[in-house]
Design an enzyme around this catalytic site. Structure first.
Site, mmCIF file in Angstrom:
data_model
loop_
_atom_site.group_PDB
_atom_site.id
_atom_site.type_symbol
_atom_site.label_atom_id
_atom_site.label_comp_id
_atom_site.label_asym_id
_atom_site.label_seq_id
_atom_site.Cartn_x
_atom_site.Cartn_y
_atom_site.Cartn_z
ATOM 1 C CG HIS A 1 -1.574 1.380 1.385
ATOM 2 N ND1 HIS A 1 -2.658 1.804 0.647
ATOM 3 C CD2 HIS A 1 -1.207 2.431 2.161
ATOM 4 C CE1 HIS A 1 -2.949 3.049 0.979
ATOM 5 N NE2 HIS A 1 -2.084 3.454 1.898
ATOM 6 C CB SER B 1 -2.705 0.107 -2.933
ATOM 7 O OG SER B 1 -3.573 0.641 -1.950
ATOM 8 C CD GLU C 1 -4.279 6.735 2.252
ATOM 9 O OE1 GLU C 1 -4.377 5.871 1.342
ATOM 10 O OE2 GLU C 1 -3.306 6.799 3.025
ATOM 11 C CG HIS D 1 0.835 6.670 -0.102
ATOM 12 N ND1 HIS D 1 -0.033 7.726 0.006
ATOM 13 C CD2 HIS D 1 0.349 5.706 0.721
ATOM 14 C CE1 HIS D 1 -1.006 7.429 0.860
ATOM 15 N NE2 HIS D 1 -0.798 6.201 1.311
HETATM 16 FE FE FE Z 1 -1.991 5.317 2.829
#
Ligand code: FE
Ligand code: PHE
Length: 278
Positions: A121, A186, A167, A126
């Protein structure tokens, strides 16, 4: 020494890249291949270009090599942490262009869902966006803004901005809506759901609106916010003094998660069928 005390004051630990097993690397590669096949036409161009530039398709990346690439592109680094870290520590890392990434990887029986962010993730989700100069500046500014929100006692509001942009953010493009949020890119399920499912609301981003909207951490989102562009997001946040906003928010109620407000720019008025059934 227990794992809780084995970190530096800034909570960083060695990634211990040599410590990953072949099965750990295989988990990464399985997840990578699944998401990389799904994301063209779904993730925004900035994300896809970043993913290509990082060249992280074969096993869990070594943060030293990853940071070398990222430093050259936008001056960011990736540092290893044992998992979630205290908020002030997290913000201080961001304010100094360091992205704290969990060094552990999920078990094979957790491919589709896990509660704590792991290296897949954190890095796959990111880091590609951190290769974009505008997004890179936004994340750093968010770190400074986080420390400031804590002083105002308004971190629960500011956290919603992170949630609904970093996010779970969507971006409007001429080709249609695209994903830039790490929690979506993700996730196999949510990278379909966020764009295609009739259930969630999709609403034009407004700073005040987002700061007043709670979010859920246990399932797909009930509402997504759509930004016009990354520079517009940066401009609306970095060039706004949040202090007066925080004062206003003290006297305003939250907006129920699935509500549509009269002033909303509605892309999708969702059915909320998914949320009702879960
Ligand atoms: Fe995150
Ligand atoms: N400008 C914000 C403030 O005055 C800080 C901030 C910048 C917050 C970017 C989020 C993102 O607090």
């Amino acid at each position: 020494m227990s794992i809780d005390t084995a970190h530096a004051p800034d909570w960083t630990i060695p990634q211990d890249w040599e410590g990953y097993t072949a099965a750990d690397h295989a988990t990464w590669t399985t997840l990578y291949e699944r998401q990389a096949a799904l994301l063209p036409g779904r993730a925004c161009n900035e994300y896809l270009a970043g993913l290509r530039a990082l060249d992280i398709s074969r096993g869990i990346p070594d943060f030293r090599l990853l940071s070398d690439k990222l430093l050259a592109l936008t001056g960011w680094q990736v540092v290893a942490v044992p998992g979630l870290v205290p908020e002030d520590i997290f913000f201080d890392h961001l304010a100094n262009r360091r992205f704290p990434a969990g060094n552990f990887i999920r078990r094979p029986d957790q491919l589709d869902y896990l509660e704590e962010p792991d290296v897949f993730h954190d890095v796959f989700g990111h880091v590609p966006m951190l290769t974009d100069p505008v997004f890179a500046d936004y994340m750093q500014a968010y770190g400074r803004g986080g420390l400031r929100a804590m002083q105002f006692g308004r971190l629960p509001n500011l956290a919603r901005l992170y949630w609904y942009t970093v996010e779970f953010g969507l971006l409007r493009t001429d080709a249609g809506l695209r994903i830039y949020g790490a929690g979506i890119v993700s996730s196999g399920g949510e990278s379909r759901f966020a764009l295609d499912d009739p259930s969630p609301n999709r609403i034009g981003f407004s700073l005040r609106r987002v700061l007043r909207t709670p979010y859920r951490i246990d399932d797909f989102q009930q509402v997504y916010f759509v930004i016009e562009s990354l520079p517009a997001l940066l401009d609306e946040t970095v060039n706004t003094d949040f202090a007066p906003l925080y004062e206003e928010l003290a006297n305003l109620p939250d907006i129920p998660i699935a509500a549509i407000e009269q002033t909303d720019h509605v892309y999708t008025h969702g059915t909320q069928h998914y949320a009702a059934a879960h």
